[in-house]
Design a protein around this motif. Structure first.
Motif, PDB file in Angstrom:
ATOM      1  N   ILE A 159      -5.596   6.994 -13.847  1.00  0.00           N
ATOM      2  CA  ILE A 159      -4.784   5.950 -14.812  1.00  0.00           C
ATOM      3  C   ILE A 159      -3.668   6.787 -14.942  1.00  0.00           C
ATOM      4  O   ILE A 159      -3.556   7.815 -15.395  1.00  0.00           O
ATOM      5  N   PRO A 160      -2.559   5.978 -14.363  1.00  0.00           N
ATOM      6  CA  PRO A 160      -1.242   6.645 -14.606  1.00  0.00           C
ATOM      7  C   PRO A 160      -0.653   6.807 -15.990  1.00  0.00           C
ATOM      8  O   PRO A 160      -1.083   5.787 -16.796  1.00  0.00           O
ATOM      9  N   PRO A 161       0.157   7.414 -16.371  1.00  0.00           N
ATOM     10  CA  PRO A 161       0.905   7.484 -17.797  1.00  0.00           C
ATOM     11  C   PRO A 161       1.844   6.289 -17.809  1.00  0.00           C
ATOM     12  O   PRO A 161       2.578   5.947 -16.882  1.00  0.00           O
ATOM     13  N   VAL A 162       2.026   5.526 -19.052  1.00  0.00           N
ATOM     14  CA  VAL A 162       2.955   4.598 -19.470  1.00  0.00           C
ATOM     15  C   VAL A 162       4.349   5.347 -19.110  1.00  0.00           C
ATOM     16  O   VAL A 162       5.131   4.615 -18.528  1.00  0.00           O
ATOM     17  N   ALA A 163       4.353   6.524 -19.167  1.00  0.00           N
ATOM     18  CA  ALA A 163       5.768   7.189 -18.872  1.00  0.00           C
ATOM     19  C   ALA A 163       6.335   7.238 -17.460  1.00  0.00           C
ATOM     20  O   ALA A 163       7.529   7.254 -17.165  1.00  0.00           O
TER      21      ALA A 163
ATOM     22  N   ALA B 285     -10.097  16.546 -32.988  1.00  0.00           N
ATOM     23  CA  ALA B 285      -9.792  16.461 -31.672  1.00  0.00           C
ATOM     24  C   ALA B 285      -8.268  15.678 -31.617  1.00  0.00           C
ATOM     25  O   ALA B 285      -7.932  14.848 -32.293  1.00  0.00           O
ATOM     26  N   ARG B 286      -7.803  15.767 -30.506  1.00  0.00           N
ATOM     27  CA  ARG B 286      -6.704  14.884 -30.015  1.00  0.00           C
ATOM     28  C   ARG B 286      -7.106  13.864 -28.924  1.00  0.00           C
ATOM     29  O   ARG B 286      -8.090  14.377 -27.962  1.00  0.00           O
ATOM     30  N   LEU B 287      -6.919  12.467 -28.830  1.00  0.00           N
ATOM     31  CA  LEU B 287      -7.305  11.820 -27.988  1.00  0.00           C
ATOM     32  C   LEU B 287      -6.011  11.093 -27.361  1.00  0.00           C
ATOM     33  O   LEU B 287      -4.926  10.547 -27.970  1.00  0.00           O
ATOM     34  N   PRO B 288      -5.872  10.797 -26.165  1.00  0.00           N
ATOM     35  CA  PRO B 288      -5.015   9.791 -25.460  1.00  0.00           C
ATOM     36  C   PRO B 288      -5.532   8.426 -25.783  1.00  0.00           C
ATOM     37  O   PRO B 288      -6.496   8.217 -26.114  1.00  0.00           O
TER      38      PRO B 288
ATOM     39  N   ARG C  44      -1.735  12.799 -17.202  1.00  0.00           N
ATOM     40  CA  ARG C  44      -2.840  11.999 -16.897  1.00  0.00           C
ATOM     41  C   ARG C  44      -4.189  12.760 -17.505  1.00  0.00           C
ATOM     42  O   ARG C  44      -4.176  14.088 -17.776  1.00  0.00           O
ATOM     43  N   ALA C  45      -4.988  11.857 -18.123  1.00  0.00           N
ATOM     44  CA  ALA C  45      -6.130  12.321 -18.956  1.00  0.00           C
ATOM     45  C   ALA C  45      -7.090  12.898 -17.893  1.00  0.00           C
ATOM     46  O   ALA C  45      -7.366  12.122 -16.989  1.00  0.00           O
ATOM     47  N   ALA C  46      -7.676  13.970 -18.250  1.00  0.00           N
ATOM     48  CA  ALA C  46      -8.398  14.734 -17.436  1.00  0.00           C
ATOM     49  C   ALA C  46      -9.892  13.704 -17.213  1.00  0.00           C
ATOM     50  O   ALA C  46     -10.499  13.863 -15.832  1.00  0.00           O
ATOM     51  N   ALA C  47     -10.270  13.064 -18.081  1.00  0.00           N
ATOM     52  CA  ALA C  47     -11.523  12.165 -18.054  1.00  0.00           C
ATOM     53  C   ALA C  47     -11.118  11.025 -17.091  1.00  0.00           C
ATOM     54  O   ALA C  47     -12.251   9.984 -16.881  1.00  0.00           O
TER      55      ALA C  47
ATOM     56  N   VAL D 238      -2.235   5.374 -19.394  1.00  0.00           N
ATOM     57  CA  VAL D 238      -2.705   6.248 -20.334  1.00  0.00           C
ATOM     58  C   VAL D 238      -1.254   6.504 -21.388  1.00  0.00           C
ATOM     59  O   VAL D 238      -0.265   6.627 -20.745  1.00  0.00           O
ATOM     60  N   SER D 239      -1.423   6.865 -22.554  1.00  0.00           N
ATOM     61  CA  SER D 239      -0.104   7.004 -23.466  1.00  0.00           C
ATOM     62  C   SER D 239       0.201   8.263 -23.405  1.00  0.00           C
ATOM     63  O   SER D 239       1.715   8.428 -23.807  1.00  0.00           O
ATOM     64  N   THR D 240      -0.315   9.543 -23.060  1.00  0.00           N
ATOM     65  CA  THR D 240       0.341  10.453 -22.738  1.00  0.00           C
ATOM     66  C   THR D 240       0.973  10.819 -21.537  1.00  0.00           C
ATOM     67  O   THR D 240       1.093  10.268 -20.662  1.00  0.00           O
ATOM     68  N   ARG D 241       1.950  11.844 -21.574  1.00  0.00           N
ATOM     69  CA  ARG D 241       2.698  12.015 -20.396  1.00  0.00           C
ATOM     70  C   ARG D 241       2.155  12.558 -19.405  1.00  0.00           C
ATOM     71  O   ARG D 241       2.685  12.208 -17.761  1.00  0.00           O
TER      72      ARG D 241
END
Length: 333
Positions: free
Chosen positions: A247-251, A134-137, A240-243, A235-238
């Motif tokens: 929570i907004p992205p750091v970017a 898996a990949r995880l944010p 937003r995480a579906a789950a 969240v660390s990904t560009r």
């Protein structure tokens, strides 16, 4: 970032085919080439490079439970923390290549491989790839008593209090530490890093107020977050995480920021190919299990199915990604 964070239709169809093939294989028929007994004929040790409580362990529990039920032998979790995952990695690289010692790989493996010559699937030849999981944010988490509720407020608070904040690390060379260091560099802030032997102990200290902040994978943080014991700012990904859609992205605030966690499985070099292929089929079939899919979705994990070649290619792409990213962190660990 390597563009493998979504499952293509082709990958799903391929995974479904593997699932059917795996279902047709009875454990007693899955003999290794030249072996006297079918594999597995005794318990299998599944090595986790970090202390209990982290994402690697949480994902491994789900996969090992299914492998145990499917193959008729216990897949036993063995936590071997230390040196950002290198203690466990070296121990598995030196283990007998018989399929009875398996390494749960993580982003720490590719980060270390990007910085120095360390055992890694399809890199040094000491380990061979089996399958991706898996990949995880990651989430930027803070203690709930810290007087900030947004990423902008956190940056302002950190800048107004240079060196007074403490951030937890799951160990040197881990995605948690490198994410924190990249954030520190891009944000122009200073803080002290507290090293742990995995994210589980760090999360406990974050919830209790012994440290102020940390980056950690959604799978490890989800329980504390949903219980209100910690607060997530970004969240660390560009995307937003579906789950965690709120929570907004750091970017959004630091456009150059992007990281994520990457998990898979490897075995010692020389492990018979029939065993590698059997494990690959079974892990890919597990990723299609409705209950596992549900639990992955609940913690924001995106399955990454594929054959051993796909996993090896993804692993190499991750090494190149971190080789470019690590110098930006100014990290000393």
């Amino acid at each position: 970032m390597p563009k493998d964070t979504t499952i293509t239709r082709r990958a799903l169809l391929q995974c479904a085919a593997w699932s059917g093939a795996a279902a047709a294989i009875h454990p007693a028929a899955a003999a290794a080439a030249g072996a006297d007994a079918p594999y597995p004929s005794r318990p299998v040790t599944w090595v986790i490079p970090f202390a209990p409580g982290g994402a690697t362990g949480r994902l491994s529990v789900l996969i090992c439970d299914r492998l145990t039920r499917r193959l008729g032998q216990a897949f036993v979790l063995d936590h071997r923390p230390g040196a950002g995952g290198n203690v466990a990695t070296k121990s598995v690289a030196g283990a007998a290549p018989d399929g009875y010692t398996i390494l749960a790989t993580s982003t720490a493996n590719v980060i270390n491989a990007s910085r120095e010559s360390m055992p890694g699937p399809d890199s040094s030849g000491e380990l061979v790839p089996v399958a991706g999981i898996a990949r995880l944010p990651l989430l930027l988490l803070v203690n709930k008593e810290l007087p900030v509720k947004t990423l902008a407020e956190f940056l302002a608070y950190a800048r107004a209090n240079p060196g007074k904040l403490s951030v937890g690390s799951a160990g040197p060379g881990t995605v948690q530490l490198l994410s924190a260091e990249l954030f520190r560099t891009l944000g122009g802030i200073s803080w002290s890093v507290v090293q742990y032997r995995g994210s589980g102990p760090a999360l406990i200290d974050l919830a209790s107020g012994h440290i102020h902040a940390m980056f950690d994978n959604t799978a490890a943080a989800v329980d504390l977050l949903r219980s209100g014991k910690v607060r997530a700012l970004a969240v660390s990904t560009r995307d937003r995480a579906a789950a965690f859609p709120d929570i907004p992205p750091v970017a959004d605030v630091l456009p150059a920021f992007e990281t994520s966690g990457f998990y898979g499985v490897a075995v010692p070099h020389g492990t018979p190919q029939p065993i590698v292929e059997l494990l690959n089929r079974e892990i890919n079939a597990a990723l299609l299990d409705p209950e596992i899919s549900k639990q992955f979705a609940e913690v924001g994990a995106t399955p990454i199915p594929g054959d051993t070649g796909i996993y090896a290619a993804t692993y190499r792409a991750e090494i190149m990604h971190w080789r470019k990213l690590v110098p930006q962190t100014s990290a000393k660990n």
